[in-house]
Motif scaffolding. Structure first.
Motif, PDB file in Angstrom:
ATOM      1  N   PHE A 156       0.850  -1.194   0.000  1.00  0.00           N
ATOM      2  CA  PHE A 156       0.000   0.000   0.000  1.00  0.00           C
ATOM      3  C   PHE A 156       0.885   1.243   0.000  1.00  0.00           C
ATOM      4  N   GLY A 157       0.671   2.118  -0.982  1.00  0.00           N
ATOM      5  CA  GLY A 157       1.489   3.323  -1.135  1.00  0.00           C
ATOM      6  C   GLY A 157       1.053   4.426  -0.187  1.00  0.00           C
ATOM      7  N   GLY A 158       1.772   5.542  -0.267  1.00  0.00           N
ATOM      8  CA  GLY A 158       1.574   6.649   0.663  1.00  0.00           C
ATOM      9  C   GLY A 158       0.140   7.150   0.773  1.00  0.00           C
ATOM     10  N   THR A 159      -0.515   7.352  -0.387  1.00  0.00           N
ATOM     11  CA  THR A 159      -1.890   7.869  -0.325  1.00  0.00           C
ATOM     12  C   THR A 159      -2.823   6.843   0.320  1.00  0.00           C
ATOM     13  N   SER A 160      -2.534   5.565   0.106  1.00  0.00           N
ATOM     14  CA  SER A 160      -3.394   4.504   0.651  1.00  0.00           C
ATOM     15  C   SER A 160      -3.350   4.447   2.170  1.00  0.00           C
ATOM     16  N   VAL A 161      -2.292   5.046   2.763  1.00  0.00           N
ATOM     17  CA  VAL A 161      -2.235   5.097   4.228  1.00  0.00           C
ATOM     18  C   VAL A 161      -2.061   6.555   4.688  1.00  0.00           C
ATOM     19  N   GLY A 162      -2.571   7.486   3.841  1.00  0.00           N
ATOM     20  CA  GLY A 162      -2.295   8.912   4.047  1.00  0.00           C
ATOM     21  C   GLY A 162      -3.075   9.583   5.159  1.00  0.00           C
ATOM     22  N   SER A 163      -4.075   8.919   5.741  1.00  0.00           N
ATOM     23  CA  SER A 163      -4.862   9.526   6.819  1.00  0.00           C
ATOM     24  C   SER A 163      -5.478   8.403   7.644  1.00  0.00           C
ATOM     25  N   ALA A 164      -6.076   8.793   8.789  1.00  0.00           N
ATOM     26  CA  ALA A 164      -6.717   7.789   9.639  1.00  0.00           C
ATOM     27  C   ALA A 164      -7.782   7.027   8.843  1.00  0.00           C
ATOM     28  N   THR A 165      -8.573   7.781   8.053  1.00  0.00           N
ATOM     29  CA  THR A 165      -9.643   7.137   7.273  1.00  0.00           C
ATOM     30  C   THR A 165      -9.061   6.095   6.330  1.00  0.00           C
ATOM     31  N   ARG A 166      -7.982   6.464   5.645  1.00  0.00           N
ATOM     32  CA  ARG A 166      -7.366   5.528   4.690  1.00  0.00           C
ATOM     33  C   ARG A 166      -6.796   4.296   5.407  1.00  0.00           C
ATOM     34  N   ILE A 167      -6.172   4.523   6.561  1.00  0.00           N
ATOM     35  CA  ILE A 167      -5.592   3.376   7.295  1.00  0.00           C
ATOM     36  C   ILE A 167      -6.716   2.405   7.678  1.00  0.00           C
ATOM     37  N   LYS A 168      -7.871   2.966   8.052  1.00  0.00           N
ATOM     38  CA  LYS A 168      -9.003   2.091   8.414  1.00  0.00           C
ATOM     39  C   LYS A 168      -9.452   1.288   7.199  1.00  0.00           C
ATOM     40  N   GLU A 169      -9.456   1.955   6.013  1.00  0.00           N
ATOM     41  CA  GLU A 169      -9.862   1.248   4.784  1.00  0.00           C
ATOM     42  C   GLU A 169      -8.888   0.120   4.448  1.00  0.00           C
ATOM     43  N   VAL A 170      -7.602   0.397   4.621  1.00  0.00           N
ATOM     44  CA  VAL A 170      -6.598  -0.649   4.362  1.00  0.00           C
ATOM     45  C   VAL A 170      -6.832  -1.813   5.328  1.00  0.00           C
ATOM     46  N   ALA A 171      -7.065  -1.478   6.592  1.00  0.00           N
ATOM     47  CA  ALA A 171      -7.296  -2.538   7.581  1.00  0.00           C
ATOM     48  C   ALA A 171      -8.485  -3.406   7.163  1.00  0.00           C
ATOM     49  N   ASP A 172      -9.553  -2.773   6.656  1.00  0.00           N
ATOM     50  CA  ASP A 172     -10.725  -3.549   6.201  1.00  0.00           C
ATOM     51  C   ASP A 172     -10.367  -4.450   5.034  1.00  0.00           C
ATOM     52  N   LEU A 173      -9.529  -3.910   4.111  1.00  0.00           N
ATOM     53  CA  LEU A 173      -9.155  -4.692   2.924  1.00  0.00           C
ATOM     54  C   LEU A 173      -8.323  -5.926   3.269  1.00  0.00           C
ATOM     55  N   ILE A 174      -7.506  -5.819   4.299  1.00  0.00           N
ATOM     56  CA  ILE A 174      -6.574  -6.926   4.577  1.00  0.00           C
ATOM     57  C   ILE A 174      -7.047  -7.838   5.701  1.00  0.00           C
ATOM     58  N   ASN A 175      -8.115  -7.432   6.392  1.00  0.00           N
ATOM     59  CA  ASN A 175      -8.514  -8.174   7.593  1.00  0.00           C
ATOM     60  C   ASN A 175      -9.378  -9.389   7.271  1.00  0.00           C
ATOM     61  N   ASP A 176      -8.763 -10.404   6.695  1.00  0.00           N
ATOM     62  CA  ASP A 176      -9.448 -11.686   6.532  1.00  0.00           C
ATOM     63  C   ASP A 176      -8.425 -12.776   6.834  1.00  0.00           C
ATOM     64  N   SER A 177      -8.841 -14.034   6.686  1.00  0.00           N
ATOM     65  CA  SER A 177      -7.928 -15.077   7.166  1.00  0.00           C
ATOM     66  C   SER A 177      -6.993 -15.617   6.077  1.00  0.00           C
ATOM     67  N   THR A 178      -6.907 -14.904   4.912  1.00  0.00           N
ATOM     68  CA  THR A 178      -5.880 -15.351   3.947  1.00  0.00           C
ATOM     69  C   THR A 178      -4.527 -14.839   4.411  1.00  0.00           C
ATOM     70  N   LYS A 179      -3.566 -15.736   4.299  1.00  0.00           N
ATOM     71  CA  LYS A 179      -2.216 -15.406   4.769  1.00  0.00           C
ATOM     72  C   LYS A 179      -1.600 -14.368   3.840  1.00  0.00           C
ATOM     73  N   LYS A 180      -1.093 -13.300   4.406  1.00  0.00           N
ATOM     74  CA  LYS A 180      -0.545 -12.242   3.540  1.00  0.00           C
ATOM     75  C   LYS A 180       0.576 -11.462   4.217  1.00  0.00           C
ATOM     76  N   LEU A 181       1.451 -10.936   3.388  1.00  0.00           N
ATOM     77  CA  LEU A 181       2.489 -10.040   3.888  1.00  0.00           C
ATOM     78  C   LEU A 181       2.191  -8.658   3.322  1.00  0.00           C
ATOM     79  N   VAL A 182       1.989  -7.706   4.203  1.00  0.00           N
ATOM     80  CA  VAL A 182       1.577  -6.360   3.796  1.00  0.00           C
ATOM     81  C   VAL A 182       2.768  -5.416   3.914  1.00  0.00           C
ATOM     82  N   VAL A 183       3.088  -4.756   2.792  1.00  0.00           N
ATOM     83  CA  VAL A 183       4.223  -3.821   2.762  1.00  0.00           C
ATOM     84  C   VAL A 183       3.653  -2.413   2.740  1.00  0.00           C
ATOM     85  N   LEU A 184       4.100  -1.564   3.652  1.00  0.00           N
ATOM     86  CA  LEU A 184       3.548  -0.197   3.689  1.00  0.00           C
ATOM     87  C   LEU A 184       4.601   0.860   3.403  1.00  0.00           C
TER      88      LEU A 184
END
Ligand code: ADP
Ligand code: ASP
Ligand code: MG
Length: 441
Positions: A6-34
């Motif tokens: 996830f690039g800078g704009t994707s984590v650019g504010s509290a709202t965006r960080i919450k959206e990223v958390a929603d996108l990644i919060n499932d039980s598939t195994k993943k490595l998230v690079v910020l």
């Protein structure tokens, strides 16, 4: 396992960080690079500039401005007071560290430590937020496994072995978070993979763990046909080959770091570009076997210098080009475009740090002319010779624009032209009109 960046704009504010958390919060195994929150790396570079100049008041003012932005976002991000406190303590710790450089000598090594704070903060904040939500996640420090060698290239063996060890320790965790961009150098000091390098981190990690897919989540719905900041009516391209994507990234498409396609290509791992602001949009899929299309996209690389060496007597003598290229090698300066004629050779470089020395040495072999402030415009697609008329349509589109150099045939998927910076916009717009709007293939 998937790798998601996830690039800078994707984590650019509290709202965006919450959206990223929603996108990644499932039980598939993943490595998230910020990446760092948008604007942070630029602000840290500005702070470093004040520190280099020993203007500590200026540095302190900028440090406080950036720090306050974080306190504001933290207040928005967390629900529970204890989580807010934890976030505030984290930010305070990192900014105290940045402030400590207002007392010391400041060199490029300290600058890299300052720049690293952006990614260290963004990843910790996402992890704290996921903890507050009760997600099954953990933070792995990129500084424990991401390393470049003495030549500045990723140390693949070191990365693979150390990442494997780190992953073993978090076997039962679904969501693993790490920093893009930052790494250690061959001497163990903090370093980075150059601006925009988080894409590169994702691709290196994807190759190291043989990921199923590398996803680059950004603020646009894929790689567009032209730079959307300069040209109107661009659209996302559904499929690209690794080579096409590599050419576009190298020749200026900002959406991808110039070298980030290589590790994925070598390991043959698909790269998918997705839009955090519109997750349902199709995006761009980069694979080895994408559908061929005559012309797919156009990119532009700024800050180019063209150097012409003329020598009627020597050019065609064998060994002349070797001598010319050796000079560029001596100054570790890579060449992007080359054109030759009976009496001369023109090359372009994007790094003019040693321009004076290079020109001085070249003068041993001929007369030398330098044109600065040039732009390479790169047209990418299936440009094999059998695909008749492509070169004609490119040159018709730019018939009003003076061309300094033309390169075709170096690969099957690139025609490059060199124009003065003042003609860049006109050239990009004319090519878009000529190649994508009026002509339908
Ligand atoms: P991130 O912070 O997610 O890494 P970047 O700003 O580095 O995002 O890259 C995304 C931006 O790249 C887009 O917002 C767009 O303005 C720019 N861009 C330049 N050329 C292209 C292109 N050909 N296709 C898509 N985006 C492009
Ligand atoms: N934060 C770094 C930069 O702004 C790396 C990245 O965003 O990819 O360049
Ligand atoms: Mg980027």
């Amino acid at each position: 396992m998937l790798v998601l960046k996830f690039g800078g704009t994707s984590v650019g504010s509290a709202t965006r960080i919450k959206e990223v958390a929603d996108l990644i919060n499932d039980s598939t195994k993943k490595l998230v690079v910020l990446s760092a929150m948008s604007g942070t790396t630029n602000a840290l570079i500005e702070i470093a500039d004040y520190l280099y100049k020993k203007n500590h008041d200026g540095a302190n003012e900028k440090i406080a401005q950036l720090e306050n932005k974080y306190y504001f976002e933290i207040d928005e991000l967390f629900l529970k007071d204890e989580c807010k406190q934890k976030g505030n303590d984290l930010v305070k710790f990192h900014f105290e560290y940045i402030r400590s450089f207002t007392r010391d000598m400041f060199t490029q090594y300290e600058e890299k430590e300052v720049l690293a704070q952006g990614e260290l903060i963004s990843t910790a904040l996402l992890q704290y937020f996921l903890e507050e939500k009760g997600a099954n996640s953990a933070l792995i420090s990129a500084l424990n496994f991401m390393r470049i060698d003495k030549a500045g290239e990723p140390d693949e063996f070191y990365i693979r072995e150390n990442l494997k060890r780190e992953l073993k320790e978090v076997k039962n965790i679904d969501i693993l978070i790490t920093q893009g961009f930052i790494c250690r150098n061959a001497y163990g000091m903090i370093d980075n993979l150059q601006r925009g390098g988080s894409d590169y981190t994702a691709s290196i990690i994807g190759a190291a763990i043989n990921a199923k897919e590398i996803q680059i989540w950004t603020d646009i719905d894929g790689v567009h046909t032209n730079d959307p900041r300069v040209v109107e009516n661009t659209h996302a391209i559904a499929e690209l080959s690794f080579d096409e994507a590599a050419e576009l990234a190298y020749f200026g498409a900002k959406i991808l770091h110039p070298t980030c396609v290589m590790p994925a290509k070598i390991a043959n791992i698909p790269v998918r570009i997705k839009n955090t602001l519109d997750p349902e949009a199709g995006g761009t899929l980069i694979t080895s076997g994408s559908q061929k299309q005559r012309i797919k996209a156009i990119a532009a690389k700024d800050g180019i210098t063209a150097i012409k060496i003329k020598s009627g007597r020597m050019l065609m003598a064998h060994g002349f080009l070797r001598k010319v290229f050796e000079i560029f090698e001596t100054y570790r300066t890579s060449i992007d475009m080359i054109t030759t004629s009976e009496v001369g050779v023109s090359v372009t470089i994007d790094d003019s740090k040693f321009l004076t020395e290079i020109v001085d040495d070249l003068k041993k072999y001929g007369t030398v002319d330098v044109d600065e402030d040039q732009v390479i415009i790169c047209i990418v697609g299936d440009l094999i010779a059998e695909n008749k008329g492509i070169a004609a349509s490119v040159f018709n589109a730019v018939e009003q624009i003076p061309l300094r150099m033309i390169s075709y045939g170096g690969s099957n998927h690139n025609i490059s032209i060199l124009v003065k910076a003042e003609h860049k916009k006109e050239a990009l717009v004319s090519l878009s009109k000529g190649l994508f709007e009026s002509v339908r293939f």
